[in-house]
Design an enzyme around this catalytic site. Structure first.
Site, PDB file in Angstrom:
ATOM      1  N   ASP A 104      12.554   9.092 -43.617  1.00 21.04           N
ATOM      2  CA  ASP A 104      11.672   9.333 -42.476  1.00 21.04           C
ATOM      3  C   ASP A 104      12.447   9.174 -41.168  1.00 21.04           C
ATOM      4  O   ASP A 104      13.487   8.516 -41.135  1.00 21.04           O
ATOM      5  CB  ASP A 104      10.511   8.331 -42.490  1.00 21.04           C
ATOM      6  CG  ASP A 104       9.623   8.519 -43.713  1.00 21.04           C
ATOM      7  OD1 ASP A 104       9.655   9.600 -44.319  1.00 21.04           O
ATOM      8  OD2 ASP A 104       8.901   7.557 -44.062  1.00 21.04           O
TER       9      ASP A 104
HETATM   10  N1  URA Z   1       9.876   5.752 -48.406  1.00 25.15           N
HETATM   11  C1  URA Z   1       9.312   5.925 -47.190  1.00 25.15           C
HETATM   12  O1  URA Z   1       8.135   5.651 -46.994  1.00 25.15           O
HETATM   13  N2  URA Z   1      10.086   6.402 -46.197  1.00 25.15           N
HETATM   14  C2  URA Z   1      11.408   6.686 -46.340  1.00 25.15           C
HETATM   15  O2  URA Z   1      12.058   7.101 -45.382  1.00 25.15           O
HETATM   16  C3  URA Z   1      11.966   6.500 -47.620  1.00 25.15           C
HETATM   17  C4  URA Z   1      11.187   6.032 -48.635  1.00 25.15           C
END
Ligand code: URA
Length: 242
Positions: A104
């Site tokens: 993310d």
């Molecule tokens: N899980 C998430 O919620 N975000 C990420 O960036 C990676 C794994």
């Protein structure tokens, strides 16, 4: 075997059109002979190629390890936002690199960037169950019931059934280490969301058995070392790479 202009472009870190210009102007040799055929197929592992009398070391694929900073998209290209590719040097930007999977925008940590599609495909294949570890800072305490739920295998709100995951407490009651073997969209945040816990900070500390090096600061990157490559290959049971 690859086209000579492609090899000169990649190994000489020049654009494809510049590479063609150099070849046509007689500045490129293959095994000691000037070659002006831009489309000649050459084996860079077996043949000596020079540009301006300098020997070229050709790597078919490129593998980068990055400590992804916050606020940057794990994408190759975006109209509005800065991407992990935008951080790379001009030489690397000339290759068609892309991140292996997504973190993310607000997640930091280990990200592999490559132009080797098969390799990426293997690392992302659900059947390979490549392990990923995250350091998570939550907005509440980690109770034993959450640890047990993770270990049993959770079902997300949309009905997605997850494999068992390992949740380990740290000295801080709201900080944990999580190991998962899938890579579903917002997976960690959705897993904790099932227990009404919000994720304040998320950092990937390990991917495919490879640990984020301590000396790689957020936003820094370098080539994956030979021994690190072996760890990644082992995680997907691949024997060799180019
Ligand atoms: N899980 C998430 O919620 N975000 C990420 O960036 C990676 C794994």
């Amino acid at each position: 075997m690859e086209r000579l202009d492609k090899i000169v472009s990649k190994a000489g870190a020049v654009s494809r059109s510049d590479a063609r210009g150099y070849i046509l102007r007689g500045l490129v040799t293959v095994d000691g002979n000037v070659v002006r055929d831009i489309s000649l197929k050459v084996d860079p592992k077996l043949q000596e190629i020079t540009l301006n009398s300098k020997s070229l070391t050709y790597k078919k694929y490129c593998y980068i390890i990055m400590n992804k900073p916050k606020g940057v998209l794990s994408a190759s290209d975006d109209k509005w936002a800065k991407t992990v590719i935008d951080i790379l040097s001009p030489v690397l930007k000339r290759r068609n690199l892309f991140p292996v999977g997504r973190l993310d925008k607000d997640t930091t940590g280990l990200l592999i960037i490559t132009d080797d599609g098969d390799f990426a495909h293997n690392l992302l294949s659900p059947s390979k169950k490549v392990p990923k570890e995250y350091l998570v800072t939550l907005d509440g305490k980690i109770e034993q019931s959450i640890i047990d739920g993770f270990a049993t295998g959770l079902t997300l709100k949309d009905g997605t059934m997850l494999s068992p995951a390992v949740l380990k407490k740290t000295e801080k009651s709201n900080v944990a280490l999580v190991k998962i073997v899938e890579g579903k969209y917002h997976q960690i945040k959705r897993m904790f969301g099932l227990f009404d816990l919000g994720v304040n900070e998320l950092k990937r500390t390990s991917f495919g058995g490879l640990t984020l090096p301590d000396d790689l600061e957020e936003g820094q990157y370098r080539e994956v070392k030979e021994e690190e490559m072996k760890i990644l290959m082992d995680s997907v049971s691949l024997k060799s790479y180019s």
